[in-house]
Design a protein around this motif. Structure first.
Motif, PDB file in Angstrom:
ATOM      1  N   ASN A  30     157.421  37.624  76.099  1.00 38.23           N
ATOM      2  CA  ASN A  30     157.577  39.005  76.551  1.00 38.23           C
ATOM      3  C   ASN A  30     156.221  39.631  76.827  1.00 38.23           C
ATOM      4  O   ASN A  30     155.234  39.287  76.189  1.00 38.23           O
ATOM      5  CB  ASN A  30     158.278  39.874  75.490  1.00 38.23           C
ATOM      6  N   ILE A  31     156.200  40.561  77.790  1.00 38.09           N
ATOM      7  CA  ILE A  31     155.012  41.367  78.041  1.00 38.09           C
ATOM      8  C   ILE A  31     155.385  42.827  77.860  1.00 38.09           C
ATOM      9  O   ILE A  31     156.332  43.302  78.480  1.00 38.09           O
ATOM     10  CB  ILE A  31     154.440  41.125  79.450  1.00 38.09           C
ATOM     11  N   ASN A  32     154.623  43.509  77.028  1.00 37.20           N
ATOM     12  CA  ASN A  32     154.871  44.926  76.807  1.00 37.20           C
ATOM     13  C   ASN A  32     154.052  45.699  77.844  1.00 37.20           C
ATOM     14  O   ASN A  32     154.278  45.576  79.036  1.00 37.20           O
ATOM     15  CB  ASN A  32     154.513  45.298  75.374  1.00 37.20           C
ATOM     16  N   ALA A  33     153.104  46.472  77.417  1.00 34.29           N
ATOM     17  CA  ALA A  33     152.295  47.234  78.371  1.00 34.29           C
ATOM     18  C   ALA A  33     151.282  46.340  79.075  1.00 34.29           C
ATOM     19  O   ALA A  33     150.811  45.348  78.524  1.00 34.29           O
ATOM     20  CB  ALA A  33     151.572  48.371  77.670  1.00 34.29           C
ATOM     21  N   MET A  34     150.970  46.694  80.317  1.00 30.48           N
ATOM     22  CA  MET A  34     149.901  46.056  81.082  1.00 30.48           C
ATOM     23  C   MET A  34     149.000  47.177  81.600  1.00 30.48           C
ATOM     24  O   MET A  34     149.452  48.325  81.767  1.00 30.48           O
ATOM     25  CB  MET A  34     150.443  45.241  82.251  1.00 30.48           C
ATOM     26  N   GLY A  35     147.758  46.850  81.849  1.00 24.85           N
ATOM     27  CA  GLY A  35     146.876  47.922  82.300  1.00 24.85           C
ATOM     28  C   GLY A  35     145.558  47.428  82.837  1.00 24.85           C
ATOM     29  O   GLY A  35     145.282  46.220  82.871  1.00 24.85           O
ATOM     30  N   TRP A  36     144.769  48.404  83.267  1.00 22.99           N
ATOM     31  CA  TRP A  36     143.444  48.137  83.802  1.00 22.99           C
ATOM     32  C   TRP A  36     142.427  49.017  83.079  1.00 22.99           C
ATOM     33  O   TRP A  36     142.680  50.207  82.831  1.00 22.99           O
ATOM     34  CB  TRP A  36     143.404  48.444  85.302  1.00 22.99           C
ATOM     35  N   TYR A  37     141.304  48.408  82.763  1.00 26.15           N
ATOM     36  CA  TYR A  37     140.177  49.105  82.165  1.00 26.15           C
ATOM     37  C   TYR A  37     138.959  48.785  83.010  1.00 26.15           C
ATOM     38  O   TYR A  37     138.953  47.824  83.779  1.00 26.15           O
ATOM     39  CB  TYR A  37     139.955  48.626  80.722  1.00 26.15           C
ATOM     40  N   ARG A  38     137.907  49.585  82.866  1.00 27.80           N
ATOM     41  CA  ARG A  38     136.675  49.299  83.597  1.00 27.80           C
ATOM     42  C   ARG A  38     135.467  49.582  82.722  1.00 27.80           C
ATOM     43  O   ARG A  38     135.524  50.375  81.787  1.00 27.80           O
ATOM     44  CB  ARG A  38     136.605  50.117  84.892  1.00 27.80           C
ATOM     45  N   ASN A  58     150.422  55.689  82.941  1.00 24.81           N
ATOM     46  CA  ASN A  58     149.438  56.614  82.399  1.00 24.81           C
ATOM     47  C   ASN A  58     148.135  56.347  83.133  1.00 24.81           C
ATOM     48  O   ASN A  58     147.684  55.193  83.185  1.00 24.81           O
ATOM     49  CB  ASN A  58     149.252  56.394  80.897  1.00 24.81           C
ATOM     50  N   LEU A  59     147.560  57.374  83.731  1.00 24.49           N
ATOM     51  CA  LEU A  59     146.320  57.204  84.482  1.00 24.49           C
ATOM     52  C   LEU A  59     145.244  58.124  83.929  1.00 24.49           C
ATOM     53  O   LEU A  59     145.525  59.251  83.511  1.00 24.49           O
ATOM     54  CB  LEU A  59     146.527  57.517  85.962  1.00 24.49           C
ATOM     55  N   ALA A  60     144.010  57.649  83.953  1.00 27.16           N
ATOM     56  CA  ALA A  60     142.883  58.491  83.573  1.00 27.16           C
ATOM     57  C   ALA A  60     142.764  59.659  84.538  1.00 27.16           C
ATOM     58  O   ALA A  60     143.059  59.519  85.733  1.00 27.16           O
ATOM     59  CB  ALA A  60     141.600  57.669  83.582  1.00 27.16           C
ATOM     60  N   ASP A  61     142.316  60.788  84.018  1.00 27.90           N
ATOM     61  CA  ASP A  61     142.193  61.980  84.863  1.00 27.90           C
ATOM     62  C   ASP A  61     141.290  61.721  86.073  1.00 27.90           C
ATOM     63  O   ASP A  61     141.521  62.257  87.160  1.00 27.90           O
ATOM     64  CB  ASP A  61     141.643  63.153  84.046  1.00 27.90           C
ATOM     65  N   SER A  62     140.272  60.894  85.887  1.00 27.23           N
ATOM     66  CA  SER A  62     139.297  60.657  86.948  1.00 27.23           C
ATOM     67  C   SER A  62     139.872  59.897  88.144  1.00 27.23           C
ATOM     68  O   SER A  62     139.272  59.888  89.220  1.00 27.23           O
ATOM     69  CB  SER A  62     138.099  59.888  86.396  1.00 27.23           C
ATOM     70  N   VAL A  63     141.038  59.261  87.960  1.00 28.05           N
ATOM     71  CA  VAL A  63     141.606  58.478  89.057  1.00 28.05           C
ATOM     72  C   VAL A  63     142.963  59.001  89.522  1.00 28.05           C
ATOM     73  O   VAL A  63     143.530  58.473  90.486  1.00 28.05           O
ATOM     74  CB  VAL A  63     141.735  56.988  88.671  1.00 28.05           C
ATOM     75  N   LYS A  64     143.487  60.011  88.859  1.00 27.13           N
ATOM     76  CA  LYS A  64     144.786  60.565  89.261  1.00 27.13           C
ATOM     77  C   LYS A  64     144.724  61.071  90.693  1.00 27.13           C
ATOM     78  O   LYS A  64     143.767  61.725  91.089  1.00 27.13           O
ATOM     79  CB  LYS A  64     145.188  61.699  88.319  1.00 27.13           C
ATOM     80  N   GLY A  65     145.766  60.742  91.445  1.00 26.19           N
ATOM     81  CA  GLY A  65     145.817  61.149  92.838  1.00 26.19           C
ATOM     82  C   GLY A  65     145.136  60.168  93.772  1.00 26.19           C
ATOM     83  O   GLY A  65     145.285  60.284  94.996  1.00 26.19           O
TER      84      GLY A  65
END
Length: 121
Positions: A30-38, A58-65
């Motif tokens: 199973n895979i629960n959450a997946m995401g990207w970090y930098r 869920n997105l960081a404020d700096s990349v929303k939009g």
């Protein structure tokens, strides 16, 4: 063994777009959450975006939009669509996934090797 393999990084001019992909493979139950970090040189790794198995994001404020995260559960793959890129988006981008291995009980964190994104001004 479980592997996360990223692709799609590169050099782009400010205002341009890139799409990152990350595919998980191996003995996966199973895979629960997946995401990207930098991570930028000399700075701590920061969250960019996450997505649950149910599709909640869920997105960081700096990349929303500007950035969008999506996943294909059938392919164990997560995507990061990055539009209107800025020079400050330059970083190494890492894929992350919470994975329960076959015959395992707990979920563990797995990381990709990282892919460089460079945005020129």
């Amino acid at each position: 063994q479980v592997q996360l393999v990223e692709s799609g990084g590169g050099l782009v001019q400010a205002g341009g777009s890139l799409r990152l992909s990350c595919a998980a493979s191996g003995s996966i139950a199973n895979i629960n959450a997946m995401g990207w970090y930098r991570q930028c040189p000399g700075k701590q790794r920061e969250l960019v975006a996450t997505i649950t198995s149910g599709g909640r994001t869920n997105l960081a404020d700096s990349v929303k939009g500007r950035f969008t995260i999506a996943r294909d559960n059938a392919k164990n793959t997560v995507y990061l669509q990055m539009n209107s890129l800025k020079p400050e988006d330059t970083a190494v981008y890492y894929c992350n996934a919470e994975i329960r291995r076959l015959f395992g009980v707990l979920f563990d964190d797995y990381w990709g090797q990282g892919t460089q994104v460079t945005v020129s001004s």
